[in-house]
Write a protein that holds these residues in place. Structure first.
Motif, PDB file in Angstrom:
ATOM      1  N   ALA A   1       4.001  15.277 -10.533  1.00 55.85           N
ATOM      2  CA  ALA A   1       4.626  15.394 -11.856  1.00 55.85           C
ATOM      3  C   ALA A   1       3.619  15.926 -12.867  1.00 55.85           C
ATOM      4  O   ALA A   1       3.949  16.790 -13.695  1.00 55.85           O
ATOM      5  N   GLY A   2       2.398  15.443 -12.818  1.00 52.70           N
ATOM      6  CA  GLY A   2       1.365  15.909 -13.738  1.00 52.70           C
ATOM      7  C   GLY A   2       1.060  17.379 -13.555  1.00 52.70           C
ATOM      8  O   GLY A   2       0.896  18.125 -14.531  1.00 52.70           O
ATOM      9  N   ARG A   3       1.008  17.816 -12.326  1.00 49.23           N
ATOM     10  CA  ARG A   3       0.754  19.236 -12.059  1.00 49.23           C
ATOM     11  C   ARG A   3       1.917  20.093 -12.535  1.00 49.23           C
ATOM     12  O   ARG A   3       1.719  21.165 -13.091  1.00 49.23           O
ATOM     13  N   GLY A   4       3.130  19.617 -12.310  1.00 47.45           N
ATOM     14  CA  GLY A   4       4.306  20.372 -12.753  1.00 47.45           C
ATOM     15  C   GLY A   4       4.346  20.510 -14.261  1.00 47.45           C
ATOM     16  O   GLY A   4       4.626  21.585 -14.795  1.00 47.45           O
ATOM     17  N   ILE A   5       4.049  19.439 -14.970  1.00 49.85           N
ATOM     18  CA  ILE A   5       4.032  19.484 -16.431  1.00 49.85           C
ATOM     19  C   ILE A   5       2.910  20.395 -16.909  1.00 49.85           C
ATOM     20  O   ILE A   5       3.084  21.169 -17.859  1.00 49.85           O
TER      21      ILE A   5
ATOM     22  N   VAL B   1       0.829  -1.206   0.000  1.00 52.33           N
ATOM     23  CA  VAL B   1       0.000   0.000   0.000  1.00 52.33           C
ATOM     24  C   VAL B   1       0.863   1.256   0.000  1.00 52.33           C
ATOM     25  O   VAL B   1       0.602   2.204  -0.750  1.00 52.33           O
ATOM     26  N   GLY B   2       1.896   1.281   0.819  1.00 52.53           N
ATOM     27  CA  GLY B   2       2.756   2.452   0.901  1.00 52.53           C
ATOM     28  C   GLY B   2       3.403   2.793  -0.422  1.00 52.53           C
ATOM     29  O   GLY B   2       3.482   3.952  -0.822  1.00 52.53           O
ATOM     30  N   ARG B   3       3.854   1.771  -1.120  1.00 50.06           N
ATOM     31  CA  ARG B   3       4.482   1.975  -2.422  1.00 50.06           C
ATOM     32  C   ARG B   3       3.469   2.545  -3.417  1.00 50.06           C
ATOM     33  O   ARG B   3       3.768   3.468  -4.177  1.00 50.06           O
ATOM     34  N   ARG B   4       2.256   2.030  -3.395  1.00 50.83           N
ATOM     35  CA  ARG B   4       1.218   2.504  -4.316  1.00 50.83           C
ATOM     36  C   ARG B   4       0.841   3.954  -4.027  1.00 50.83           C
ATOM     37  O   ARG B   4       0.712   4.764  -4.947  1.00 50.83           O
ATOM     38  N   ILE B   5       0.684   4.280  -2.754  1.00 55.32           N
ATOM     39  CA  ILE B   5       0.336   5.660  -2.381  1.00 55.32           C
ATOM     40  C   ILE B   5       1.457   6.608  -2.775  1.00 55.32           C
ATOM     41  O   ILE B   5       1.212   7.688  -3.299  1.00 55.32           O
TER      42      ILE B   5
ATOM     43  N   VAL C   1       1.171   9.817  -5.363  1.00 60.31           N
ATOM     44  CA  VAL C   1       1.518  11.194  -4.978  1.00 60.31           C
ATOM     45  C   VAL C   1       2.552  11.776  -5.941  1.00 60.31           C
ATOM     46  O   VAL C   1       2.412  12.909  -6.408  1.00 60.31           O
ATOM     47  N   VAL C   2       3.563  10.991  -6.259  1.00 57.23           N
ATOM     48  CA  VAL C   2       4.599  11.456  -7.181  1.00 57.23           C
ATOM     49  C   VAL C   2       4.010  11.696  -8.566  1.00 57.23           C
ATOM     50  O   VAL C   2       4.338  12.686  -9.227  1.00 57.23           O
ATOM     51  N   GLY C   3       3.124  10.839  -9.010  1.00 60.43           N
ATOM     52  CA  GLY C   3       2.496  10.999 -10.318  1.00 60.43           C
ATOM     53  C   GLY C   3       1.651  12.258 -10.406  1.00 60.43           C
ATOM     54  O   GLY C   3       1.683  12.975 -11.412  1.00 60.43           O
ATOM     55  N   ARG C   4       0.910  12.538  -9.344  1.00 57.08           N
ATOM     56  CA  ARG C   4       0.098  13.764  -9.336  1.00 57.08           C
ATOM     57  C   ARG C   4       0.978  14.997  -9.354  1.00 57.08           C
ATOM     58  O   ARG C   4       0.692  15.965 -10.061  1.00 57.08           O
TER      59      ARG C   4
END
Length: 52
Positions: free
Chosen positions: A41-45, A28-32, A36-39
Motif C-alpha cells: 500500500a505504501g509503495r502504491g501511494i 506470526v502469519g497475521r503479522r507478516i 506485506v500489505v502495508g508495504r
C-alpha cells in the motif's frame, strides 16, 4: 550517535519486540501478512504521488 540513528535503533527494536510477541501469541502469519500489505500500500501511494 545522532538523533536519527537513535530513532532508527528504537524503531528497529520495537519491531523486533513486536515480532517476539507475535511468536509468543502464535500470530506470526497475521503479522507478516499485514506487513506485506502495508508495504504494498505504501509503495502504491508513493507511485501515485510521484506521477503528479
Amino acid at each position: 550517535m545522532s538523533i536519527n540513528r537513535t530513532r532508527g535503533l528504537l524503531y528497529w527494536l520495537a519491531r523486533l519486540l513486536g515480532d517476539v510477541n507475535a511468536v509468543r501469541r502464535g500470530r506470526v502469519g497475521r503479522r507478516i501478512g499485514r506487513r506485506v500489505v502495508g508495504r504494498a500500500a505504501g509503495r502504491g501511494i508513493g507511485r501515485l504521488f510521484r506521477r503528479f
